[in-house]
Design an enzyme around this catalytic site. Structure first.
Site, PDB file in Angstrom:
ATOM      1  N   LEU A   1       0.866  -1.183   0.000  1.00  0.00           N
ATOM      2  CA  LEU A   1       0.000   0.000   0.000  1.00  0.00           C
ATOM      3  C   LEU A   1       0.902   1.232   0.000  1.00  0.00           C
ATOM      4  O   LEU A   1       1.798   1.345   0.826  1.00  0.00           O
ATOM      5  CB  LEU A   1      -0.898   0.030   1.238  1.00  0.00           C
ATOM      6  N   ASP A   2       0.671   2.142  -0.937  1.00  0.00           N
ATOM      7  CA  ASP A   2       1.457   3.371  -0.996  1.00  0.00           C
ATOM      8  C   ASP A   2       1.199   4.230   0.233  1.00  0.00           C
ATOM      9  O   ASP A   2       0.166   4.077   0.904  1.00  0.00           O
ATOM     10  CB  ASP A   2       1.116   4.173  -2.258  1.00  0.00           C
TER      11      ASP A   2
END
Length: 226
Positions: free
Chosen positions: A19-20
């Site tokens: 997940l960024d």
């Protein structure tokens, strides 16, 4: 994943898809031996709720026309701030639904092949709208078979571990920990008999006499041996 590893004191912990920063939502985490199945989840489809802001006024008809062009096979170059090599690659968008439009902000649900950049989709949609756009918020609502209804927070994990370690109460921990067999939902399975399990564990190939039952599959498919 590092925080979970520290909480449980385990040597190996893996996650099913990065997940960024500032992106929230579903992140399956494998503990111990379950780390081995995380690669399967990483390669599974994802679903996101994305908030896009367009840089000018636009008509809803034009937006819907543009959004239809992003369903199917698209070509993407990862954004500058990414952890992979910036080269053009193909990705499959399974669906793109416009949920709500408020002024210049557009709420979308996007289902796609793993490795698709939602930030880049917003950027490219803005180009086709003629004035640019950017992603304001993003939440992953599905990763493989895991959805938000199985979601727990790090705080809940911490509390469940505290109850187990200090009060020997295991109900909350059992609710959080899911058997790794769940990761095989949605892929073909081959059921082998008990005697065959030991042979497979020592590297022997699977032969027909050891198969109890199986689901249809074709050459090249990923299958689960159970």
């Amino acid at each position: 994943a590092f925080w979970v590893k520290t909480m449980f004191g385990l040597p190996r912990v893996g996650h099913g898809g990065t997940l960024d920063p500032k992106v929230t939502g579903v992140l399956p985490i494998g503990l111990g031996k379950a780390t081995r199945v995380m690669n399967l989840i990483t390669k599974s489809g994802k679903e996101y709720i994305c908030l896009m802001e367009v840089h000018c006024e636009f008509s809803e008809d034009k937006l819907r026309e543009v959004s239809k062009q992003f369903v199917g096979t698209i070509y993407q170059k990862p954004p500058v701030r990414s952890s992979v090599k910036r080269r053009v690659r193909k990705r499959e968008i399974y669906s793109l639904d416009l949920l709500e439009i408020s002024g210049r902000r557009v709420l979308m649900r996007i289902s796609s092949e793993p490795g698709t950049y939602m930030r880049k989709i917003c950027h490219d949609m803005g180009i086709l709208l003629g004035c640019g756009a950017h992603m304001r918020e993003l939440r992953r609502t599905k990763s493989g078979i895991f959805k938000e209804d199985t979601l727990v927070t790090l705080q809940q994990v911490s509390e469940a571990l505290y109850l187990y370690n200090n009060c020997r109460e295991e109900d909350e921990l059992r609710r959080i920990l899911i058997p790794m067999e769940y990761a095989f939902c949605g892929i073909p399975k081959i059921i082998v008999d008990d005697e065959t399990v030991n042979s497979l564990a020592y590297g022997s190939p699977l032969m027909a006499p050891g198969i109890v039952a199986f689901q249809p599959f074709k050459k090249g498919d990923v299958v689960a041996l159970i």
